[in-house]
Design a protein around this motif. Sequence first.
Motif, PDB file in Angstrom:
ATOM      1  N   VAL A   2      -5.037  -1.104  -0.005  1.00 46.20           N
ATOM      2  CA  VAL A   2      -3.697  -0.902  -0.547  1.00 46.20           C
ATOM      3  C   VAL A   2      -3.349   0.585  -0.481  1.00 46.20           C
ATOM      4  N   ASP A   3      -2.227   0.918   0.146  1.00 48.31           N
ATOM      5  CA  ASP A   3      -1.745   2.293   0.203  1.00 48.31           C
ATOM      6  C   ASP A   3      -0.798   2.513  -0.973  1.00 48.31           C
ATOM      7  N   ALA A   4      -1.293   3.238  -1.985  1.00 50.78           N
ATOM      8  CA  ALA A   4      -0.506   3.417  -3.209  1.00 50.78           C
ATOM      9  C   ALA A   4       0.790   4.168  -2.950  1.00 50.78           C
ATOM     10  N   GLY A   5       0.716   5.202  -2.118  1.00 51.24           N
ATOM     11  CA  GLY A   5       1.889   6.027  -1.885  1.00 51.24           C
ATOM     12  C   GLY A   5       3.036   5.293  -1.228  1.00 51.24           C
ATOM     13  N   ALA A   6       2.734   4.269  -0.442  1.00 46.29           N
ATOM     14  CA  ALA A   6       3.776   3.544   0.276  1.00 46.29           C
ATOM     15  C   ALA A   6       4.312   2.344  -0.492  1.00 46.29           C
ATOM     16  N   THR A   7       3.632   1.954  -1.575  1.00 46.47           N
ATOM     17  CA  THR A   7       4.016   0.756  -2.330  1.00 46.47           C
ATOM     18  C   THR A   7       5.399   0.926  -2.960  1.00 46.47           C
ATOM     19  N   LYS A   8       6.193  -0.141  -2.857  1.00 46.09           N
ATOM     20  CA  LYS A   8       7.544  -0.130  -3.424  1.00 46.09           C
ATOM     21  C   LYS A   8       7.728  -1.348  -4.323  1.00 46.09           C
ATOM     22  N   VAL A   9       8.300  -1.119  -5.508  1.00 47.86           N
ATOM     23  CA  VAL A   9       8.573  -2.212  -6.440  1.00 47.86           C
ATOM     24  C   VAL A   9       9.952  -1.999  -7.050  1.00 47.86           C
ATOM     25  N   ASP A  10      10.751  -3.048  -7.029  1.00 52.68           N
ATOM     26  CA  ASP A  10      12.096  -3.000  -7.628  1.00 52.68           C
ATOM     27  C   ASP A  10      12.344  -4.342  -8.306  1.00 52.68           C
ATOM     28  N   GLY A  11      12.136  -4.373  -9.620  1.00 58.09           N
ATOM     29  CA  GLY A  11      12.343  -5.622 -10.358  1.00 58.09           C
ATOM     30  C   GLY A  11      11.328  -6.667  -9.951  1.00 58.09           C
ATOM     31  N   ASP A  12      11.832  -7.760  -9.340  1.00 57.56           N
ATOM     32  CA  ASP A  12      10.924  -8.833  -8.930  1.00 57.56           C
ATOM     33  C   ASP A  12      10.586  -8.758  -7.432  1.00 57.56           C
ATOM     34  N   ASN A  13      10.900  -7.640  -6.799  1.00 56.32           N
ATOM     35  CA  ASN A  13      10.549  -7.447  -5.385  1.00 56.32           C
ATOM     36  C   ASN A  13       9.465  -6.381  -5.257  1.00 56.32           C
ATOM     37  N   ALA A  14       8.427  -6.710  -4.507  1.00 51.88           N
ATOM     38  CA  ALA A  14       7.333  -5.767  -4.278  1.00 51.88           C
ATOM     39  C   ALA A  14       7.005  -5.729  -2.790  1.00 51.88           C
ATOM     40  N   ILE A  15       6.778  -4.526  -2.276  1.00 47.63           N
ATOM     41  CA  ILE A  15       6.375  -4.352  -0.877  1.00 47.63           C
ATOM     42  C   ILE A  15       5.051  -3.591  -0.868  1.00 47.63           C
ATOM     43  N   LEU A  16       4.031  -4.255  -0.338  1.00 46.18           N
ATOM     44  CA  LEU A  16       2.703  -3.658  -0.253  1.00 46.18           C
ATOM     45  C   LEU A  16       2.406  -3.272   1.194  1.00 46.18           C
ATOM     46  N   TYR A  17       1.843  -2.082   1.385  1.00 45.73           N
ATOM     47  CA  TYR A  17       1.388  -1.633   2.689  1.00 45.73           C
ATOM     48  C   TYR A  17      -0.134  -1.722   2.695  1.00 45.73           C
ATOM     49  N   LEU A  18      -0.657  -2.561   3.571  1.00 46.13           N
ATOM     50  CA  LEU A  18      -2.078  -2.890   3.567  1.00 46.13           C
ATOM     51  C   LEU A  18      -2.729  -2.482   4.886  1.00 46.13           C
ATOM     52  N   TRP A  19      -3.529  -1.416   4.860  1.00 47.04           N
ATOM     53  CA  TRP A  19      -4.276  -1.016   6.045  1.00 47.04           C
ATOM     54  C   TRP A  19      -5.475  -1.946   6.237  1.00 47.04           C
ATOM     55  N   TYR A  20      -5.905  -2.122   7.477  1.00 44.86           N
ATOM     56  CA  TYR A  20      -7.147  -2.864   7.708  1.00 44.86           C
ATOM     57  C   TYR A  20      -7.722  -2.529   9.079  1.00 44.86           C
ATOM     58  N   ASP A  21      -9.044  -2.332   9.098  1.00 47.34           N
ATOM     59  CA  ASP A  21      -9.739  -2.186  10.372  1.00 47.34           C
ATOM     60  C   ASP A  21      -9.889  -3.593  10.918  1.00 47.34           C
ATOM     61  N   ASN A  22      -9.027  -3.939  11.861  1.00 46.40           N
ATOM     62  CA  ASN A  22      -8.985  -5.303  12.365  1.00 46.40           C
ATOM     63  C   ASN A  22     -10.232  -5.688  13.153  1.00 46.40           C
ATOM     64  N   GLU A  23     -11.090  -4.722  13.441  1.00 43.54           N
ATOM     65  CA  GLU A  23     -12.360  -5.018  14.107  1.00 43.54           C
ATOM     66  C   GLU A  23     -13.511  -5.023  13.097  1.00 43.54           C
ATOM     67  N   PHE A  24     -13.786  -3.873  12.480  1.00 42.77           N
ATOM     68  CA  PHE A  24     -14.984  -3.757  11.645  1.00 42.77           C
ATOM     69  C   PHE A  24     -14.812  -4.425  10.285  1.00 42.77           C
ATOM     70  N   GLY A  25     -13.675  -4.207   9.639  1.00 38.74           N
ATOM     71  CA  GLY A  25     -13.446  -4.847   8.346  1.00 38.74           C
ATOM     72  C   GLY A  25     -13.501  -6.360   8.458  1.00 38.74           C
TER      73      GLY A  25
END
Length: 481
Positions: free
Chosen positions: A433-456
Amino acid sequence: MTVNEDSFTNWKNREEIAESMIPIIGKLHRERDVTVLLHSRSLVNKSVVSILKAHRFARQIAGEELSVTETLPFLQALAALDLGPSQIDIGMLAATYRSDDRGLSVAEFTAEAVAGATGENKIECREGRDVVLYGFGRIGRLVARLLIEKAGSGNGLRLRAIVVRGGGDQDIIKRASLLRRDSIHGQFQGTITVDEANNKIIANGNEIQMIYADDPTAVDYTAYGIKDAILIDNTGKWRDREGLSKHLRPGIAKVVLTAPGKGDVPNVVHGVNHDMIKPDETILSCASCTTNAIVPPLKAMADEYGVRRGHVETVHSFTNDQNLLDNYHKAERRGRSAPLNMVITETGAASAVAKALPDLDAKITGSSIRVPVPDVSIAILSLQLERETTREEVLDYLRNVSLTSPLKRQIDFISAPDAVSSDFIGSRHASIVDAGATKVDGDNAILYLWYDNEFGYSCQVIRVVQYVSGVEYPTYPAPVA
């Protein structure tokens, strides 16, 4: 003495203590199948600096760096106990000991906290479980690295064979070289030699038989002494039960697919629905890297806030399925040059959510853009929640989920303001979870989720294989539910 000299002396003292921890950690792992963790991060086979960095991570939990002088006594206490196979988190031991007011010694507290792994309660070391890799591409080689890394005492997972199509002269040498050096993930941690005469790769003492076959039904695994093995198919060529059943040959007991399964093949996301696998299930899928990235945080958000609907947009690194230069491709757009273009394509991750989270009523849609980076992707998860909240509340909640919940191996959390994709190469979490990019407005939330699509993703595959093989050992102290 100057302040700088004081800091340097302190650093050297901590280095010395960390050095003294390494043989204890190694002996516990080799002789007793005990994996020592520090706030869910393994300390096995780690360098002095890596151990000190893991202690610094404790700032995320306690607000201050955890000292090796504080954790060493817990490690020494563990070494004195009659432990069975387990995972023991000395960071959590130290944290819970701080809040305990009974006046127990470190040795007494440790013995009580890990009682389930000692004496009559301990799990006896099992005979190692054979594992076969079918295919040796990007995921196959990373899974091989992880299996070799986790060989431990030899009583866990044992990589016995790799099945590939014949590649001509010096095939095994070239494949060993690809295992030894990787342009993204770096050097293999250990030694690799090749026994050409017997078609074997020896990696850190693990003898791995290379088997050449064009079809699963052409292989007799018992001829190589392989029995009751778990076969990991990372080719993606067969994705339904009928096709994957071809692998169920003498010597093979279960098949695990590293791609989304079709039809009635269970799609498993470790940490979310792995405990629903039926003991007699012989074929299962680990879903996709993107499904593994979005489902754990989606479950976390649904559990706390409820989710009415959602959309996931993945910005995904290019893969071997695409072309280096423009050329024919059976899929739309993917024929265009991968390193030169952003390519709009589809993702099956959104539809796969229903298999991993059948109780989630929310409709989840999804799409994807392939971009010119070789590894690490980001999923932008836009959710309509069932109740209003604030950005601060969501971030506090997800941070705690990443640190102390049963999903802490799947979800990581970062607040660095300058984080970029390459920072997450080698992450063992399914998503961050990227805290700096997270956006929340009332009942709307946008999460930015990084992932190593190979190793993770490969780490998630290994966790599923450990679970179905019975070598996913309990963790002490137990995570907070």
